[in-house]
Design a protein around this motif. Structure first.
Motif, PDB file in Angstrom:
ATOM      1  N   LYS A   1      57.766  49.843  46.874  1.00 43.50           N
ATOM      2  CA  LYS A   1      56.951  50.742  47.698  1.00 43.50           C
ATOM      3  C   LYS A   1      57.260  52.195  47.350  1.00 43.50           C
ATOM      4  N   ILE A   2      56.222  52.998  47.284  1.00 44.68           N
ATOM      5  CA  ILE A   2      56.366  54.439  47.091  1.00 44.68           C
ATOM      6  C   ILE A   2      55.888  55.152  48.346  1.00 44.68           C
ATOM      7  N   ASP A   3      54.716  54.761  48.844  1.00 46.11           N
ATOM      8  CA  ASP A   3      54.166  55.324  50.081  1.00 46.11           C
ATOM      9  C   ASP A   3      53.381  54.232  50.811  1.00 46.11           C
ATOM     10  N   GLY A   4      54.121  53.272  51.359  1.00 46.35           N
ATOM     11  CA  GLY A   4      53.505  52.177  52.108  1.00 46.35           C
ATOM     12  C   GLY A   4      52.487  51.428  51.278  1.00 46.35           C
ATOM     13  N   ASP A   5      51.315  51.140  51.881  1.00 45.97           N
ATOM     14  CA  ASP A   5      50.278  50.430  51.132  1.00 45.97           C
ATOM     15  C   ASP A   5      49.336  51.392  50.397  1.00 45.97           C
ATOM     16  N   ARG A   6      49.579  52.709  50.535  1.00 45.98           N
ATOM     17  CA  ARG A   6      48.750  53.687  49.820  1.00 45.98           C
ATOM     18  C   ARG A   6      49.093  53.741  48.339  1.00 45.98           C
ATOM     19  N   LEU A   7      50.382  53.570  48.031  1.00 45.57           N
ATOM     20  CA  LEU A   7      50.836  53.684  46.652  1.00 45.57           C
ATOM     21  C   LEU A   7      52.113  52.875  46.461  1.00 45.57           C
ATOM     22  N   PHE A   8      52.079  51.966  45.500  1.00 47.62           N
ATOM     23  CA  PHE A   8      53.265  51.197  45.149  1.00 47.62           C
ATOM     24  C   PHE A   8      53.180  50.818  43.682  1.00 47.62           C
ATOM     25  N   VAL A   9      54.295  50.331  43.154  1.00 47.90           N
ATOM     26  CA  VAL A   9      54.333  49.937  41.749  1.00 47.90           C
ATOM     27  C   VAL A   9      54.869  48.515  41.642  1.00 47.90           C
ATOM     28  N   ASN A  10      54.191  47.728  40.848  1.00 45.83           N
ATOM     29  CA  ASN A  10      54.649  46.379  40.521  1.00 45.83           C
ATOM     30  C   ASN A  10      55.285  46.430  39.137  1.00 45.83           C
ATOM     31  N   ILE A  11      56.511  45.986  39.037  1.00 42.14           N
ATOM     32  CA  ILE A  11      57.177  45.867  37.744  1.00 42.14           C
ATOM     33  C   ILE A  11      57.033  44.407  37.325  1.00 42.14           C
ATOM     34  N   VAL A  12      56.446  44.208  36.161  1.00 41.16           N
ATOM     35  CA  VAL A  12      56.201  42.851  35.666  1.00 41.16           C
ATOM     36  C   VAL A  12      56.887  42.666  34.321  1.00 41.16           C
ATOM     37  N   GLU A  13      57.321  41.455  34.083  1.00 42.69           N
ATOM     38  CA  GLU A  13      57.895  41.049  32.804  1.00 42.69           C
ATOM     39  C   GLU A  13      57.318  39.679  32.493  1.00 42.69           C
ATOM     40  N   TYR A  14      56.775  39.521  31.300  1.00 47.76           N
ATOM     41  CA  TYR A  14      56.226  38.233  30.894  1.00 47.76           C
ATOM     42  C   TYR A  14      56.090  38.202  29.382  1.00 47.76           C
ATOM     43  N   THR A  15      55.743  37.051  28.883  1.00 50.13           N
ATOM     44  CA  THR A  15      55.485  36.873  27.458  1.00 50.13           C
ATOM     45  C   THR A  15      53.988  36.811  27.253  1.00 50.13           C
ATOM     46  N   THR A  16      53.498  37.620  26.331  1.00 50.22           N
ATOM     47  CA  THR A  16      52.062  37.632  26.048  1.00 50.22           C
ATOM     48  C   THR A  16      51.650  36.309  25.415  1.00 50.22           C
ATOM     49  N   THR A  17      50.355  36.024  25.498  1.00 48.63           N
ATOM     50  CA  THR A  17      49.857  34.727  25.041  1.00 48.63           C
ATOM     51  C   THR A  17      48.432  34.885  24.521  1.00 48.63           C
ATOM     52  N   THR A  18      47.769  33.773  24.268  1.00 50.98           N
ATOM     53  CA  THR A  18      46.413  33.800  23.729  1.00 50.98           C
ATOM     54  C   THR A  18      45.410  34.164  24.829  1.00 50.98           C
ATOM     55  N   PRO A  19      44.264  34.717  24.459  1.00 46.02           N
ATOM     56  CA  PRO A  19      43.244  35.055  25.461  1.00 46.02           C
ATOM     57  C   PRO A  19      42.800  33.840  26.284  1.00 46.02           C
ATOM     58  N   GLU A  20      42.782  32.678  25.653  1.00 47.00           N
ATOM     59  CA  GLU A  20      42.340  31.464  26.350  1.00 47.00           C
ATOM     60  C   GLU A  20      43.260  31.077  27.503  1.00 47.00           C
ATOM     61  N   GLU A  21      44.492  31.521  27.449  1.00 50.59           N
ATOM     62  CA  GLU A  21      45.477  31.226  28.496  1.00 50.59           C
ATOM     63  C   GLU A  21      45.454  32.251  29.629  1.00 50.59           C
ATOM     64  N   ARG A  22      44.624  33.276  29.510  1.00 47.29           N
ATOM     65  CA  ARG A  22      44.609  34.373  30.469  1.00 47.29           C
ATOM     66  C   ARG A  22      43.303  34.393  31.263  1.00 47.29           C
ATOM     67  N   PHE A  23      43.214  35.264  32.265  1.00 49.45           N
ATOM     68  CA  PHE A  23      42.061  35.335  33.153  1.00 49.45           C
ATOM     69  C   PHE A  23      41.603  36.786  33.280  1.00 49.45           C
ATOM     70  N   TRP A  24      40.337  36.925  33.643  1.00 49.49           N
ATOM     71  CA  TRP A  24      39.732  38.237  33.885  1.00 49.49           C
ATOM     72  C   TRP A  24      39.860  38.594  35.356  1.00 49.49           C
ATOM     73  N   GLU A  25      40.011  39.895  35.632  1.00 41.85           N
ATOM     74  CA  GLU A  25      40.104  40.361  37.010  1.00 41.85           C
ATOM     75  C   GLU A  25      39.587  41.788  37.126  1.00 41.85           C
ATOM     76  N   ALA A  26      39.297  42.161  38.365  1.00 43.80           N
ATOM     77  CA  ALA A  26      38.995  43.541  38.740  1.00 43.80           C
ATOM     78  C   ALA A  26      39.452  43.693  40.184  1.00 43.80           C
ATOM     79  N   HIS A  27      39.430  44.917  40.676  1.00 40.77           N
ATOM     80  CA  HIS A  27      39.929  45.193  42.026  1.00 40.77           C
ATOM     81  C   HIS A  27      38.988  46.149  42.739  1.00 40.77           C
ATOM     82  N   ARG A  28      38.882  46.023  44.041  1.00 40.44           N
ATOM     83  CA  ARG A  28      38.016  46.893  44.836  1.00 40.44           C
ATOM     84  C   ARG A  28      38.784  47.865  45.719  1.00 40.44           C
ATOM     85  N   GLN A  29      39.976  47.491  46.154  1.00 37.47           N
ATOM     86  CA  GLN A  29      40.728  48.297  47.116  1.00 37.47           C
ATOM     87  C   GLN A  29      41.748  49.213  46.458  1.00 37.47           C
ATOM     88  N   TYR A  30      42.138  48.909  45.216  1.00 34.52           N
ATOM     89  CA  TYR A  30      43.167  49.679  44.521  1.00 34.52           C
ATOM     90  C   TYR A  30      42.762  49.954  43.080  1.00 34.52           C
TER      91      TYR A  30
END
Length: 150
Positions: free
Chosen positions: A40-69
């Motif tokens: 959290k940086i400023d409640g639900d107005r601003l925060f940061v997600n730290i992610v760690e993962y191994t990249t993979t093929t496009p077929e193993e991944r999904f598409w997304e978009a966001h409306r609130q952030y």
């Protein structure tokens, strides 16, 4: 979408103050030392997600978009391809407000490759498919700032 590198932030003086706040946070904190998870940086107005993962093929991944952030992806370590398109060019599924997740199906219009210091700002009409490998699977660490849309 805006693609750039944090070493060139002076070229982006026109950005919204909340986006600039994220870049200030990057400069003032050692994000590589942050544990995986939500910070959290400023409640639900601003925060940061730290992610760690191994990249993979496009077929193993999904598409997304966001409306609130807005999503601001900042690469900390490793190469990652992010495929992009506009949601109007995609098949839109049912929006899931609890996770601010709009699932999509379709093909990329283009892509960017994030290396250390690169960023990608995704607005509500920007479809993105993350974690796509560049020259084979690689472990990456990335900060994803979430900025609530006012």
């Amino acid at each position: 979408m805006i693609f750039g590198n944090i070493r060139n932030l002076s070229e982006y003086s026109y950005l919204d103050s909340q986006i600039k706040e994220c870049f200030d946070y990057v400069k003032e904190h050692d994000l590589m030392s942050f544990e995986k998870g939500t910070h959290k940086i400023d409640g639900d107005r601003l925060f940061v997600n730290i992610v760690e993962y191994t990249t993979t093929t496009p077929e193993e991944r999904f598409w997304e978009a966001h409306r609130q952030y807005l999503d601001i992806h900042v690469m900390l370590d490793g190469p990652e391809q992010i495929d992009v398109n506009f949601i109007e060019n995609m098949e839109q599924k049912e929006f899931q407000p609890e996770g601010d997740f709009l699932p999509l199906d379709g093909e990329p219009n283009s892509h960017v490759v994030l290396n250390e210091g690169d960023f990608l700002i995704c607005y509500p009409h920007d479809a993105h498919r993350t974690a796509v490998e560049v020259d084979g699977p690689k472990a990456i660490k990335k900060a994803i700032f979430k900025v609530k849309i006012q």
